[in-house]
Design a protein around this motif. Structure first.
Motif: not given
Ligand code: M6R
Length: 366
Positions: A104-105, A107, A157, A165, A243, A363
């Motif tokens: 689950i991602t 990005s 956020a 999701q 959050k 990230v």
């Molecule tokens: O893109 P992703 O869902 O893989 O990112 C994972 C985390 O970096 C992301 O959910 C992060 O925790 C958020 N900034 C939380 O609001």
């Protein structure tokens, strides 16, 4: 491009009535209790043979995954583990080819999640990605891609992508449950009928955001904040805490209700805010006991509870209401409340809401 909203985050919170709808639209039929996921490259026979699900994700997506565990285990009867990408990739996972891996991602570019999923492929596992970005790196690694149709998310956020999701996880777990025969047509219909009502219920919460703002302002100068929930509301507590800390810089932690006595109670002082997610369901009485437990230590309790629940008012200081829904679907609605609570807390503190300090939206390095 903020469409009149002060921040992208507030705009994106408001978009959820639509993004939730867009994510399930065309994929379900409440008339026969079926879920249709054409993008799934896995045969019904392989679905019946899944021995375990391995969910891999980071941050908010990991919190979504944790809800997935409750759904796959309760509805489809499949043992599910949820691992943080960076822990999985440097751990010693026991993988066989009848383990299904689900990444689950939002990005689709998170380095640790990508590396972890690549290693699953080496074990011959079938793999699915749940992502919001078409053509992102993760889509080139997995066997099937299930897209959340949340639209671009600019605020660091995660908000609308998180609830989207969750929608995919509901659809997938109901689909698996139907294929494996672990829920009957009527149970599936009940869930799907209620799922279709969720966008309207989100809108009702948004219409009453002033109440959440008032509550947020009362506690905005606190140093610590705690969130408790049980069962499907436990991931909601973790996400509520994430959050809040991410955008308001208040120290916030989420706990499973049953864990309070095992350490966290020691942290409570007179007046400490404790958010209790107390929606109706089989552990409602248990969370009520937790509320009494923290009230006895003179904490101040903010409950997230259903409209019409008059019992809760006797025990807590503030109640933030959600429209009543199916026990398993309530996490979507409670999460919207907690996003608004975090938003208005950060607003009261004049924080940099869309770009919190030290954080990046995506990230791509470990
Ligand atoms: O893109 P992703 O869902 O893989 O990112 C994972 C985390 O970096 C992301 O959910 C992060 O925790 C958020 N900034 C939380 O609001």
């Amino acid at each position: 491009e903020k469409a009149g909203y002060e921040h992208f985050m507030l705009k994106e919170i408001h978009e959820q009535a639509t993004s939730v709808y867009d994510t399930f639209a065309g994929k379900l039929s409440e008339l026969d209790g079926s879920v249709n996921l054409e993008e799934l490259n896995i045969s019904d026979e392989d679905i019946r043979n899944i021995d375990r699900i391995e969910i891999i994700a980071c941050g908010t997506s990991w919190n979504a995954g944790l809800l997935g565990k409750y759904l796959f285990e309760k509805l489809a009867g499949i043992h599910t583990d949820v691992d943080i990408g960076s822990e999985f990739r440097y751990g010693n996972p026991i993988m066989r080819n009848n383990v299904l891996s689900i990444a689950i991602t939002q990005s689709g570019e998170t380095a640790d999640t990508l590396a972890a999923v690549k290693s699953c492929k080496a074990y011959g596992c079938n793999s699915i990605a749940i992502t919001n970005v078409v053509g992102s790196s993760i889509t080139r690694v997995v066997d099937s891609v299930l897209y959340t149709r949340a639209g671009p998310e600019i605020g660091v956020a995660a908000t609308k992508t998180f609830t989207a999701q969750l929608i995919i996880l509901y659809l997938l777990s109901i689909r698996f449950a139907r294929t494996r025969g672990t829920i009957n047509t009527n149970e599936a219909k009940d869930l799907l009928i209620e799922l279709k009502r969720i966008p309207g219920k989100i809108q009702k919460i948004l219409n009453r955001k002033a109440e959440i703002r008032e509550c947020a302002e009362i506690f905005a100068e606190e140093r610590d904040y705690f969130f408790v929930g049980r069962n499907v509301n436990y991931p909601v507590a973790l996400e509520g805490a994430l959050k809040l800390k991410e955008i308001s810089y208040i120290h916030a932690e989420g706990f499973a209700g049953g864990e309070l006595k095992h350490g966290p109670l020691a942290l409570l002082d007179e007046g400490t805010p404790v958010v209790a997610i107390a929606t109706k369901g089989h552990v409602y009485d248990k969370i009520l006991s937790n509320i009494k437990e923290v009230k006895a230590r003179e904490a101040r309790v903010i409950a997230v509870a259903e409209k019409g629940d008059t019992e809760i008012e006797k025990y807590v200081d503030y109640v933030l209401r959600i429209p009543p829904t199916h026990e398993m679907l309530a996490p979507i609605l409670s999460s919207v409340v907690l996003q608004l609570l975090a938003y208005y807390t950060a607003l009261a503190k004049d924080c940099s809401i869309d770009k919190p300090k030290n954080l990046a939206k995506s990230v791509t390095v470990e």
